[in-house]
Design an enzyme around this catalytic site. Structure first.
Site, PDB file in Angstrom:
ATOM      1  N   GLU A 146       0.835  -1.199   0.000  1.00  0.00           N
ATOM      2  CA  GLU A 146       0.000   0.000   0.000  1.00  0.00           C
ATOM      3  C   GLU A 146       0.874   1.256   0.000  1.00  0.00           C
ATOM      4  OE1 GLU A 146       0.844   1.520   2.946  1.00  0.00           O
ATOM      5  OE2 GLU A 146       1.809  -0.364   3.491  1.00  0.00           O
ATOM      6  N   GLU A 167       4.454  -0.488   1.708  1.00  0.00           N
ATOM      7  CA  GLU A 167       4.524  -0.610   0.247  1.00  0.00           C
ATOM      8  C   GLU A 167       4.529  -2.053  -0.241  1.00  0.00           C
ATOM      9  OE1 GLU A 167       7.757   1.602  -1.469  1.00  0.00           O
ATOM     10  OE2 GLU A 167       7.360   3.386  -0.271  1.00  0.00           O
TER      11      GLU A 167
END
Length: 370
Positions: free
Chosen positions: A192, A335
């Site tokens: 994310e 991430e």
């Protein structure tokens, strides 16, 4: 619209069946015949066995790998709970597509195709309507537009999203898993990007696990002590003023969540629906996994925990899910970096399982459980 979305999601969830227990037993037997002490590779054995049970094959493969990175902004940053502004979300999301972020470098090393998804970035593209029914092939290293809205609302002042938006975001994740499964991917990792998403994640985790906000909230991307105090106050006040109902996971999501979390919850549900293992990354994706488990019990059967985040609630959320991480590297970048770091560990498990000699091969008496 809401009823149509609920029915659509419900139809997908009705397809979910548990692990293939017969295959699980056969995979465990295969591990026990390999010439080493019983269960001595711990989570490597357990996770490979789980993947066998998910896929329904005694010799599963993870040759083709994907990382879905949900990118979205959060209105709550108006309250000064972050060190940077929402322009950073768009920059990092574009850099994911261009291959110049930490996670893309790690993904390349791990042989993983990365699919960054704009599910709610403030400054990018147009919003989509309805449920995307994409039939054409989706390509890695392209910022996919699945935008629900230009960022959530500020949950310090009003609910972050409405129920229609939440359902649409969840279905985005479900649909992407279906597309990637159809394109031959064997495993999906989660990631994310979104300034303010440790605030939304801490708020959701505190509510869903009935824990004090102070226990579930950390400094995120570099807050000062003063900033952390402000972040805690904002979350505590919002949980009260929004009248968040911990027993209703959709209520928690709508009132204090984020589109990235909703989309990732859909990815985890998609793993169960389409029978493909999904790797949890760090704190934010573990909260999405928790949301998925609350929406559909036993979804964790289709999840693998990569690492434990350095964020205070990282270990607590995994414990609530009943999952153990393969790595403890004190990472908190997000991430999908933790999920990428775990891929080579899974590779080693597969190599041992597929190629190592058995006790019979070596003409050695097999270990027996005592």
């Amino acid at each position: 619209m809401m009823r149509k979305l609920e029915d659509h999601l419900g139809e997908h969830l009705m397809l979910v069946k548990g692990l293939d227990k017969e295959i699980v037993e056969k995979a465990e037997t295969r591990w026990d015949t390999i010439a080493k002490p019983l269960r001595s590779l711990g989570l490597l054995e357990k996770n490979l066995t789980k993947i066998a049970g998910i896929t329904g094959t005694l010799r599963p493969q993870i040759r083709k790998r994907a990382l879905i990175a949900m990118c979205a902004d959060n209105g709550v940053i108006e309250e000064g709970v972050t060190q940077t502004g929402n322009e950073v979300t768009a920059i990092v999301a574009r850099n994911m597509a261009e291959g110049s972020t930490a996670v893309t470098v790690m993904a390349q090393a791990a042989g993983v195709d990365i699919f960054p998804v704009d599910i709610g970035i403030v400054t990018e593209g147009d919003c989509i309507e309805g449920i995307p029914e994409e039939t054409e092939e989706i390509k890695p290293r392209t910022l996919l537009n699945r935008k629900i809205r230009r960022g959530t609302r500020n949950f310090a002042k009003e609910p972050a999203m409405d129920r229609v938006e939440a359902l649409r975001a969840i279905l985005v994740g479900v649909k992407l898993v279906g597309q990637l499964k159809a394109q031959g991917y064997d495993i999906i990792a989660t990631g994310e990007m979104g300034i303010g998403n440790t605030t939304t994640s801490s708020a959701m985790a505190a509510a869903l696990l009935h824990q004090p906000v102070e226990k579930m909230t950390g400094k995120g991307a570099g807050l000062s002590n003063e900033g952390l105090d402000r972040k805690i106050r904002v979350i505590k006040t919002a949980l009260v003023e929004r009248d968040v109902m911990p027993g209703d996971p959709m209520d928690v999501l709508c009132k204090v969540g984020g589109y990235d979390i909703a989309g990732l919850a859909g990815v985890f549900l998609g793993g169960a629906i389409y029978r493909i293992p999904v790797v949890i990354d760090g704190f934010i994706s573990s909260v999405a996994a928790l949301l998925a488990e609350k929406l559909l019990p036993h979804t964790t059967d289709f999840m693998i925990a990569s690492h434990v985040s350095k964020e205070p609630a990282g270990a607590l959320v995994l414990e609530a899910l009943g999952l153990k991480p393969m790595l403890c590297c004190e990472m908190c970048l997000g991430e999908g970096t933790g999920a990428m770091a775990a891929m080579p560990v899974l590779d080693m498990a597969f190599t041992v399982y597929d190629t190592m000699a058995t006790f019979d091969d070596m003409q050695v008496e097999q270990y027996k459980p005592l």
